[in-house]
Design a protein around this motif. Structure first.
Motif, mmCIF file in Angstrom:
data_model
loop_
_atom_site.group_PDB
_atom_site.id
_atom_site.type_symbol
_atom_site.label_atom_id
_atom_site.label_comp_id
_atom_site.label_asym_id
_atom_site.label_seq_id
_atom_site.Cartn_x
_atom_site.Cartn_y
_atom_site.Cartn_z
ATOM 1 N N ARG A 76 0.702 -1.136 0.134
ATOM 2 C CA ARG A 76 -0.058 -0.183 -0.003
ATOM 3 C C ARG A 76 0.940 1.107 -0.092
ATOM 4 N NH1 ARG A 76 -5.119 0.887 4.028
ATOM 5 N NH2 ARG A 76 -5.819 2.955 3.395
ATOM 6 N N LEU A 77 2.059 1.340 0.668
ATOM 7 C CA LEU A 77 2.932 2.479 0.727
ATOM 8 C C LEU A 77 3.547 2.510 -0.533
ATOM 9 C CD1 LEU A 77 4.290 4.655 2.302
ATOM 10 C CD2 LEU A 77 6.031 3.126 3.056
ATOM 11 N N ARG A 78 3.944 1.543 -1.266
ATOM 12 C CA ARG A 78 4.543 1.990 -2.538
ATOM 13 C C ARG A 78 3.278 2.309 -3.671
ATOM 14 N NH1 ARG A 78 7.348 -3.558 -1.381
ATOM 15 N NH2 ARG A 78 9.639 -2.990 -1.444
ATOM 16 N N SER A 79 2.331 1.861 -3.599
ATOM 17 C CA SER A 79 1.195 2.431 -4.391
ATOM 18 C C SER A 79 1.048 3.947 -4.044
ATOM 19 C CB SER A 79 -0.114 1.702 -4.226
ATOM 20 O OG SER A 79 0.016 0.504 -4.641
ATOM 21 N N ALA A 80 1.062 4.390 -2.728
ATOM 22 C CA ALA A 80 0.778 5.644 -2.330
ATOM 23 C C ALA A 80 1.862 6.591 -2.882
ATOM 24 C CB ALA A 80 0.506 5.838 -0.844
ATOM 25 N N LEU A 81 3.167 6.142 -2.919
ATOM 26 C CA LEU A 81 4.233 6.867 -3.410
ATOM 27 C C LEU A 81 4.077 6.882 -5.013
ATOM 28 C CD1 LEU A 81 7.322 5.373 -1.717
ATOM 29 C CD2 LEU A 81 6.236 7.743 -1.174
ATOM 30 N N ALA A 82 3.732 6.064 -5.551
ATOM 31 C CA ALA A 82 3.437 6.186 -7.132
ATOM 32 C C ALA A 82 2.395 6.951 -7.429
ATOM 33 C CB ALA A 82 3.294 4.738 -7.588
ATOM 34 N N SER A 83 1.296 7.392 -6.833
ATOM 35 C CA SER A 83 0.103 8.061 -6.877
ATOM 36 C C SER A 83 0.434 9.578 -6.856
ATOM 37 C CB SER A 83 -0.856 7.723 -6.101
ATOM 38 O OG SER A 83 -1.408 6.207 -6.366
ATOM 39 N N LEU A 84 1.806 10.038 -6.026
ATOM 40 C CA LEU A 84 1.938 11.449 -5.797
ATOM 41 C C LEU A 84 2.397 12.014 -7.049
ATOM 42 C CD1 LEU A 84 3.961 10.816 -2.525
ATOM 43 C CD2 LEU A 84 1.403 11.850 -2.669
ATOM 44 N N PRO A 85 2.282 13.353 -7.113
ATOM 45 C CA PRO A 85 2.835 13.995 -8.186
ATOM 46 C C PRO A 85 4.190 13.964 -8.438
ATOM 47 C CG PRO A 85 1.185 15.465 -6.834
ATOM 48 C CD PRO A 85 1.476 14.262 -6.092
ATOM 49 N N LEU A 86 4.668 13.556 -9.562
ATOM 50 C CA LEU A 86 6.042 13.276 -10.024
ATOM 51 C C LEU A 86 6.471 14.271 -10.893
ATOM 52 C CD1 LEU A 86 5.760 9.391 -10.739
ATOM 53 C CD2 LEU A 86 6.324 10.630 -8.492
ATOM 54 N N PRO A 87 7.973 14.578 -10.765
ATOM 55 C CA PRO A 87 8.535 15.512 -11.550
ATOM 56 C C PRO A 87 8.573 14.670 -13.079
ATOM 57 C CG PRO A 87 10.059 14.498 -10.347
ATOM 58 C CD PRO A 87 8.675 14.003 -9.685
ATOM 59 N N ARG A 88 8.729 15.615 -14.048
ATOM 60 C CA ARG A 88 8.904 15.092 -15.553
ATOM 61 C C ARG A 88 9.867 15.942 -16.355
ATOM 62 N NH1 ARG A 88 4.362 11.927 -17.031
ATOM 63 N NH2 ARG A 88 2.898 11.580 -15.289
ATOM 64 N N ALA A 89 10.592 15.307 -17.198
ATOM 65 C CA ALA A 89 11.368 15.854 -18.050
ATOM 66 C C ALA A 89 10.842 17.064 -18.938
ATOM 67 C CB ALA A 89 12.047 14.683 -19.042
ATOM 68 N N ALA A 90 11.356 17.671 -19.654
ATOM 69 C CA ALA A 90 10.896 18.816 -20.621
ATOM 70 C C ALA A 90 10.058 18.505 -21.566
ATOM 71 C CB ALA A 90 12.127 19.632 -21.046
ATOM 72 N N ASP A 91 10.218 17.195 -22.096
ATOM 73 C CA ASP A 91 9.228 16.749 -22.961
ATOM 74 C C ASP A 91 7.823 15.767 -22.283
ATOM 75 O OD1 ASP A 91 10.582 14.578 -22.051
ATOM 76 O OD2 ASP A 91 11.357 13.795 -23.936
ATOM 77 N N GLY A 92 7.883 15.901 -21.139
ATOM 78 C CA GLY A 92 7.100 15.288 -20.387
ATOM 79 C C GLY A 92 7.140 13.831 -20.192
ATOM 80 N N ARG A 93 8.052 13.297 -20.373
ATOM 81 C CA ARG A 93 8.390 11.810 -19.829
ATOM 82 C C ARG A 93 8.915 11.703 -18.607
ATOM 83 N NH1 ARG A 93 11.086 8.639 -23.657
ATOM 84 N NH2 ARG A 93 11.343 10.507 -25.277
ATOM 85 N N ILE A 94 8.522 10.616 -18.242
ATOM 86 C CA ILE A 94 9.145 10.200 -16.571
ATOM 87 C C ILE A 94 10.495 9.803 -16.818
ATOM 88 C CG2 ILE A 94 8.930 8.802 -14.626
ATOM 89 C CD1 ILE A 94 6.027 8.919 -15.300
ATOM 90 N N VAL A 95 11.529 10.320 -15.909
ATOM 91 C CA VAL A 95 12.962 9.687 -15.964
ATOM 92 C C VAL A 95 13.162 9.155 -14.667
ATOM 93 C CG1 VAL A 95 15.452 10.344 -16.139
ATOM 94 C CG2 VAL A 95 13.475 11.617 -17.584
ATOM 95 N N LEU A 96 13.486 7.935 -14.694
ATOM 96 C CA LEU A 96 13.746 7.052 -13.286
ATOM 97 C C LEU A 96 15.221 6.719 -13.354
ATOM 98 C CD1 LEU A 96 10.908 4.433 -13.461
ATOM 99 C CD2 LEU A 96 10.935 6.639 -12.348
ATOM 100 N N ALA A 97 15.921 6.845 -11.962
ATOM 101 C CA ALA A 97 17.181 6.531 -11.769
ATOM 102 C C ALA A 97 17.055 5.394 -10.907
ATOM 103 C CB ALA A 97 17.945 7.730 -11.214
ATOM 104 N N VAL A 98 18.014 4.565 -11.199
ATOM 105 C CA VAL A 98 18.124 3.296 -10.114
ATOM 106 C C VAL A 98 19.523 3.148 -9.686
ATOM 107 C CG1 VAL A 98 17.999 0.726 -9.907
ATOM 108 C CG2 VAL A 98 16.520 2.051 -11.760
ATOM 109 N N ASP A 99 19.757 3.054 -8.462
ATOM 110 C CA ASP A 99 21.132 3.074 -7.977
ATOM 111 C C ASP A 99 21.025 2.391 -6.682
ATOM 112 O OD1 ASP A 99 23.790 3.212 -7.760
ATOM 113 O OD2 ASP A 99 23.919 5.502 -7.515
ATOM 114 N N ILE A 100 22.442 1.856 -6.041
ATOM 115 C CA ILE A 100 22.474 1.144 -4.935
ATOM 116 C C ILE A 100 23.194 2.062 -3.716
ATOM 117 C CG2 ILE A 100 23.703 -0.749 -3.733
ATOM 118 C CD1 ILE A 100 23.065 -2.329 -6.141
ATOM 119 N N SER A 101 22.680 2.036 -2.653
ATOM 120 C CA SER A 101 23.368 2.857 -1.496
ATOM 121 C C SER A 101 23.458 1.955 -0.667
ATOM 122 C CB SER A 101 22.499 4.084 -1.037
ATOM 123 O OG SER A 101 23.404 4.611 0.079
#
Length: 475
Positions: A76-101
């Motif tokens: 449920r928490l993951r779904s709530a995070l995905a439903s929030l307003p997200l930043p987008r690139a200048a052309d309107g696409r979603i840009v995701l970054a994957v990394d390990i900390s």
């Protein structure tokens, strides 16, 4: 109405309050204590050093009992995070970054599921392998230079996990939740996933070929790729070659004329020159990750190679070129510029990791149970999400020696500095605290007769039974 239009007409205070309600609903056990622990980490003065320090904040609850015994509905928490307003690139696409900390735990032999984590030491080219818990994060990136990202998911890597397989499953689930939340619909531009050199980007492109995503990853400078084989002359008898001319990153003599060359003047790096070559693929062999591939020819994973070279970097007057591989072919000059600029935004995730560790105290608690560590990590993610939602509401409480920030350009640390004032305007869903007293604890003079077991560090070797089973299957 699109998602961007709907976000523009939503009150930021309402979005923050609604997320706090949704987050509290995700806490199935010890919800009041877990929720107050997040508020304490946001409202305390200064960085979080230990969980005990949070007990001095008026918003605190039962600290270690909540972290060790609480229950969070992660689905449920993951779904709530995905439903929030997200930043987008200048052309309107979603840009995701994957990394390990890495959450380093070198002096915790009683903690399970530890791996040897690669960490940079002092000095150029120095590195160390320290035991700890590696955690894979997925975040949405903003356009332009910023220290803000939108954290969407976290998965802790275990000793028996394959990093590429876990990353592919994680990206698949994140994209699925974004589609279910209406963040991506049919007809929208594909989601761009940016990765660093530690990932097998070509294999990830094969595993995620059925998703509306594009992958962009950095390659090592010692790689060798191949062009498609030339057309076979008419009348020639024999097997058609599988690979064409080789392309060695370290040997400029093997580089043909680039398909596209772009030049961009930047304020931070000087002149940036990007050259691209189309339809390059790696040489795959039936070993390692491709050992279990079905019988037949291995796939040919073609993509676009981009070489980025800049005049200088901050603190480095002679930077090395960066090699990128894009999972699509037929790139245009606009695509080449868009891709290398999106890759530079991947480093914004490093600012998020620094905030989580140095300010919000992600790796500060000395927890033994890895499940408790996961629980605390998700609390820190919830705290960072509230800071991001409070970004347009916070005041600039700068110190006398600090420069004033431009409107809308507050850093996460400055937003946290003013979160206590904002917290007073938000109704908390938790109940009133009940009076209590400390437990009896261990009797004085008694010794601990139940010693905690010690766990090995690193990848767990296969047992003799598993090896014998594998030999029988191979026979």
């Amino acid at each position: 109405m699109s998602v961007l239009d709907s976000v523009a007409h939503v009150d930021p205070l309402s979005v923050l309050s609604e997320f706090r309600q949704d987050f509290y609903a995700c806490l199935d056990a010890r919800g009041d204590e877990l929720f107050e622990l997040v508020d304490a980490s946001l409202c305390t003065d200064g960085p979080v050093k230990t969980l005990v320090d949070l007990s001095l904040a008026p918003e605190h609850g039962a600290l270690y009992g909540a972290v060790n015994s609480g229950v969070i509905n992660l689905r449920r928490l993951r779904s709530a995070l995905a439903s929030l307003p997200l930043p987008r690139a200048a052309d309107g696409r979603i840009v995701l970054a994957v990394d390990i900390s890495n959450w380093l735990r070198p002096d915790a032999p009683t903690s399970a599921d530890r791996l040897f984590c690669h960490t940079y030491a002092r000095g150029r080219g120095a590195a160390q392998m320290i035991p700890g818990w590696p955690c894979s994060f997925v975040a949405a990136l903003e356009p332009g230079r910023t220290s803000w990202t939108a954290l969407l998911d976290m998965v802790r890597l275990r000793p028996c996990d394959d990093e590429t397989t876990v990353t592919a499953a994680q990206v698949r689930e994140v994209v699925g939740r974004l589609c279910a939340a209406g963040q991506w619909q049919d007809g929208d531009l594909p989601v761009l996933v940016v990765l660093d050199a530690g990932y097998d980007v070509t294999r990830l492109a094969f595993l995620l070929a059925d998703l509306p995503v594009e992958l962009l990853g950095r390659l090592r400078s010692d790689r060798v790729l191949y062009f498609p084989p030339p057309p076979q002359p008419p009348g020639k008898i024999g097997r058609k070659p599988k690979h064409g001319a080789h392309f060695t990153f370290g040997d400029e003599a093997t580089w043909p004329a680039p398909a596209i060359t772009t030049t961009t003047d930047t304020t931070r790096y000087g002149q940036a020159v990007a050259r691209s070559w189309d339809r390059l693929h790696p040489l795959l062999s039936r070993r390692s990750a491709w050992a279990d591939y079905p019988e037949g020819e291995l796939p040919c994973l073609q993509g676009t190679v981009i070489r980025l070279e800049v005049d200088h970097l901050p603190g480095d007057r002679d930077p090395k070129p960066v090699w990128l591989w894009w999972s699509r072919t037929g790139a245009s000059p606009a695509d080449v510029d868009r891709l290398w600029q999106a890759f530079l935004r991947r480093f914004d995730l490093e600012h998020t990791f620094r905030l989580l560790k140095q300010t919000l105290g992600w790796t500060a608690p000395k927890l033994r149970d890895p499940q408790a560590a996961d629980r605390w990590t998700w609390l820190v993610i919830a705290a960072h999400t509230q800071l991001r939602l409070a970004r347009p509401l916070a005041e600039d409480l700068r110190k006398p020696w600090e420069r004033p920030a431009r409107p809308g350009r507050l850093t996460p640390a400055r937003v946290r500095r003013g979160f206590r004032r904002l917290h007073a305007k938000i109704l908390g869903p938790t109940a009133a605290p009940k009076p209590g007293k400390a437990g009896p604890g261990r009797p004085i003079g008694s010794k601990n007769k139940r010693k905690a077991p010690h766990h090995p560090v690193g990848k767990q070797p296969k047992t003799d039974t598993a090896k014998a089973t594998g030999k029988r299957q191979a026979a």
